[in-house]
Scaffold this motif. Sequence first.
Motif, PDB file in Angstrom:
ATOM      1  N   ALA A  45       0.827  -1.205   0.000  1.00  0.00           N
ATOM      2  CA  ALA A  45       0.000   0.000   0.000  1.00  0.00           C
ATOM      3  C   ALA A  45       0.863   1.257   0.000  1.00  0.00           C
ATOM      4  O   ALA A  45       0.563   2.236  -0.702  1.00  0.00           O
ATOM      5  N   VAL A  46       1.937   1.262   0.785  1.00  0.00           N
ATOM      6  CA  VAL A  46       2.854   2.411   0.817  1.00  0.00           C
ATOM      7  C   VAL A  46       3.551   2.552  -0.532  1.00  0.00           C
ATOM      8  O   VAL A  46       3.649   3.649  -1.093  1.00  0.00           O
ATOM      9  N   ARG A 279      -3.554  10.673   0.943  1.00  0.00           N
ATOM     10  CA  ARG A 279      -4.684  11.313   0.270  1.00  0.00           C
ATOM     11  C   ARG A 279      -4.809  10.823  -1.173  1.00  0.00           C
ATOM     12  O   ARG A 279      -5.009  11.603  -2.110  1.00  0.00           O
ATOM     13  N   VAL A 280      -4.661   9.530  -1.348  1.00  0.00           N
ATOM     14  CA  VAL A 280      -4.777   8.914  -2.672  1.00  0.00           C
ATOM     15  C   VAL A 280      -6.114   8.180  -2.764  1.00  0.00           C
ATOM     16  O   VAL A 280      -6.438   7.383  -1.882  1.00  0.00           O
ATOM     17  N   ILE A 285      -4.821   2.785  -6.222  1.00  0.00           N
ATOM     18  CA  ILE A 285      -3.876   1.774  -5.761  1.00  0.00           C
ATOM     19  C   ILE A 285      -4.535   0.397  -5.805  1.00  0.00           C
ATOM     20  O   ILE A 285      -4.246  -0.478  -4.995  1.00  0.00           O
ATOM     21  N   ALA A 286      -5.444   0.247  -6.784  1.00  0.00           N
ATOM     22  CA  ALA A 286      -6.084  -1.040  -7.098  1.00  0.00           C
ATOM     23  C   ALA A 286      -7.037  -1.534  -6.023  1.00  0.00           C
ATOM     24  O   ALA A 286      -7.274  -2.733  -5.919  1.00  0.00           O
ATOM     25  N   ALA A 291     -15.430   1.598  -5.563  1.00  0.00           N
ATOM     26  CA  ALA A 291     -15.410   2.408  -6.775  1.00  0.00           C
ATOM     27  C   ALA A 291     -16.610   2.080  -7.649  1.00  0.00           C
ATOM     28  O   ALA A 291     -17.052   0.941  -7.729  1.00  0.00           O
ATOM     29  N   THR A 292     -17.157   3.105  -8.303  1.00  0.00           N
ATOM     30  CA  THR A 292     -18.257   2.934  -9.249  1.00  0.00           C
ATOM     31  C   THR A 292     -17.908   3.661 -10.534  1.00  0.00           C
ATOM     32  O   THR A 292     -16.997   4.499 -10.570  1.00  0.00           O
ATOM     33  N   PHE A 293     -18.636   3.343 -11.588  1.00  0.00           N
ATOM     34  CA  PHE A 293     -18.385   3.988 -12.882  1.00  0.00           C
ATOM     35  C   PHE A 293     -18.578   5.499 -12.790  1.00  0.00           C
ATOM     36  O   PHE A 293     -17.886   6.265 -13.449  1.00  0.00           O
TER      37      PHE A 293
END
Length: 409
Positions: A45-46, A279-280, A285-286, A291-293
Amino acid sequence: MFLSGLFEKRESISNPSQEFVDFMGGGVTTSGKSVSEETALTYSAVFACVNVISETLASLPLFLYGKKKGAKEKARDHPLYELLHDMPNEEMTSMTFRQTLQVHLLLRGNCYAEIEWGPNGFPRALWPLNAASTWPERDKKTKKIVYKTIIDGQGYTLPAERVLHIPGLSLNGRHGLSPIGLMRETIGLGMAAEEYGARFFSNGAKPGGVLEHPGNLSDPAKKSLVKSWNDMHRGLENQHRIAVLEEGLTYKQVGIPPEDAQFLETRKFQVSEVARIYRVPPHMIADLEKATFSNIEHQGIEFVSHTMRPWLVRWEQALRWKLMTSNERKNYNAEFNVEGLLRGDTKSRYDAYHMALNDGWMSGNEVRKLENLEEKPELNEHLINGNFTLVKAVLNAIENIKKGGEGLE
């Protein structure tokens, strides 16, 4: 490396100043993991957050702009243009240089580069300094900020005008705080969960267990039994093998299954925690769980506005401050071009262009430039929709009609 013996030698690596010792930090976390700026990069993750921010910043075009007859244009003839846009030194490209410094900034809260000044009074090279062994300090005699750096075990002192320093979040304005140092426990927990998962699968994805025997076994017999059991059943390649228990031997599983211990949830949460630190947006980062369209495009724009913009401003202001004279700052400025990152989908862009063209504040060539298209001489003019009418003119026409006159001409 341009650094020469002209600088005053001070402390050595074996005898650094106390400020340097405090600056370095380090330590073991409550989870038992030792977290430093280097070891933190082994946590996926980092690594992902640092990589996406540093690559984005380094890949953005960096231009030097100057003012000519009141208009802004690229200052291609200025010595700083090639230094910033193409090659900061003879050993690396601009992208490599900027990504290296940005990685230092994201891990340690500071990045440094030595400024090699040419005989013409302009910088002719920028050389990265190791942020792990460089730090600012106020000189006791002159009361001015100087920079201490250690190279090959030898300490040097550099004057402030020879160092490009970009600090991150800071409490004193001259030295940034290390994100890894501040968030050591959070990252340590994530690394510990990752190691637990690896050990869990290396043991055959089974929690610990006990072998029970109705009789008494000698110590050599116990050791032999444990060894033969591990050789037969430990490891992924030995999963689901049939165990043959003799002489009344029984196996009982003990421990808490990882589902009950919320092992997977812990790992997911720690990934979100690291994304929060930098703040990503998680999808970058997969982590596509939420997440949505419809929201990914807006998250991408927020990434530019709220994640990248503060870093870009830090870079732009530091470059302007350290590489330009006071007179040059009035006429020149270094800027990153982020237009490509802020583009929406095709329909949204074209609708925005249509409104800009109709309202007359963009020309056809300005639109083509944003789309990386060749400019056309006939598209330099600004247009405006002829149907627009002043409100004042409409009100006057109404009054004229009331008086028996004509309306709008």
